[in-house]
Write an enzyme that holds these catalytic residues in place. Structure first.
Site, PDB file in Angstrom:
ATOM      1  N   SER A 107      29.873 -72.609 -22.068  1.00  0.00           N
ATOM      2  CA  SER A 107      28.935 -73.279 -21.180  1.00  0.00           C
ATOM      3  C   SER A 107      28.167 -74.360 -21.946  1.00  0.00           C
ATOM      4  CB  SER A 107      28.015 -72.239 -20.539  1.00  0.00           C
ATOM      5  OG  SER A 107      27.327 -72.759 -19.437  1.00  0.00           O
ATOM      6  N   ASN A 131      34.362 -72.410 -20.204  1.00  0.00           N
ATOM      7  CA  ASN A 131      33.477 -72.609 -19.048  1.00  0.00           C
ATOM      8  C   ASN A 131      32.627 -73.857 -19.258  1.00  0.00           C
ATOM      9  OD1 ASN A 131      33.740 -69.448 -19.653  1.00  0.00           O
ATOM     10  ND2 ASN A 131      33.788 -69.782 -17.441  1.00  0.00           N
ATOM     11  N   HIS A 256      31.815 -67.001 -14.373  1.00  0.00           N
ATOM     12  CA  HIS A 256      31.284 -67.759 -15.502  1.00  0.00           C
ATOM     13  C   HIS A 256      31.158 -66.938 -16.786  1.00  0.00           C
ATOM     14  CE1 HIS A 256      29.247 -71.199 -17.272  1.00  0.00           C
ATOM     15  NE2 HIS A 256      28.237 -70.430 -17.641  1.00  0.00           N
TER      16      HIS A 256
END
Length: 289
Positions: A107, A131, A256
């Site tokens: 992320s 992600n 996620h």
């Protein structure tokens, strides 16, 4: 799920933005072999990588770092840029005497890892962007910036419940209750100002590599989850198409936080990618701390 055990947490001195801001980066380190640095997402800390640390340590020197503003690390500047977070990664490598490492980021950590690889290509042997966000569609861009604005208006604590719902669902499925608790604990203990500064950068940096990804110099895996609308399969495929040695992989039936919820599948992909032979890579001498 048993509570994970971790190797001892340590700290290394680093300087951000050309030495103007000095402090320490917290990290966990275990294993032996070629070095791999794990970089978590917003609101998390090094311990979120517990399943990956355990799997990778058999063949790698694994360093899981706390991003600036998280865990045991210094706060980023109020006007932080991705350069500051990349400085933290390189500063940690320098402090540990490592001339080069593979980077695995999740992320926001994927943004940091990718920026570090583009800015310091000689220091990064391989890149895994998990992600990752890239050139968000307009609706997604608006939603993430609205969440960043809510942080300013309502404060950090109000964001925890909706974040957990996006990641794990509401209610959390019974088989994910234990791993969701790990993420929840990280969110509830993170430095609120560190979270705010980092999230704003995360919300506004999805186009950071739009004009430079074609220069990425090392093998790269762009890896996301089938049901991650904010770090979508389309984004990972676009990044893989633009990176000269890029490839995309999508984990079916995951969201996620797939490194926590699907550790066996994620670990298998990471190990396979990190263990690929690199013909012609020069062996570098260790840096003296």
């Amino acid at each position: 799920m048993a509570e994970p055990s971790f190797p001892g947490r340590a700290r290394a001195p680093v300087a951000l933005r050309g030495g103007a801001l000095r402090g320490e980066i917290g990290y966990l380190r275990t294993g032996s072999g070629s070095p791999v640095v794990l970089i978590h997402g917003v609101g998390m800390n090094a311990e979120i990588w517990a399943p990956q640390i355990a799997a990778l340590a058999a063949h790698h020197d694994v360093i899981a770092m706390d991003m600036p503003g998280h865990g045991g690390s210094l706060l980023p500047p109020a006007d932080a840029t991705l350069d500051d977070y990349a400085d933290a990664v390189i500063g940690l490598l320098d402090a540990l005497g490592l001339p080069q490492a593979a980077l695995v980021g999740h992320s926001m950590g994927a943004l940091v890892a990718t920026h570090t690889a583009l800015s310091h290509p000689a220091r990064v042997s391989r890149l895994v962007a998990m992600n990752a966000v890239y050139c968000r569609p307009e609706a997604v861009k608006i939603a993430v910036r609205e969440r960043a604005a809510e942080l300013e208006e309502k404060g950090f604590s109000a964001s925890i419940a909706p974040t957990m719902e996006r990641w794990f669902g509401d209610p959390v499925p019974a088989h994910l209750v234990d791993v969701a608790a790990i993420a929840s604990r990280a969110l509830r203990t993170v430095d609120a100002e560190g979270y705010r500064r980092t999230y704003w950068l995360f919300a506004t940096s999805d186009e950071a590599f739009a004009d430079t990804l074609h220069t990425l110099a090392m093998p790269a895996l762009f890896y996301t989850a089938e049901f991650d609308p904010n770090s979508s399969p389309a984004m990972s495929r676009q990044m893989a198409e633009r990176a000269p040695q890029g490839r995309a992989e999508v984990l079916a039936d995951a969201r996620h936080m797939m490194a926590l919820t699907h550790p066996d599948a994620v670990n298998a992909s990471l190990i396979a990618f990190l263990n690929e032979a690199d013909a012609g890579v020069q062996k570098l001498e260790p840096i003296k701390p």
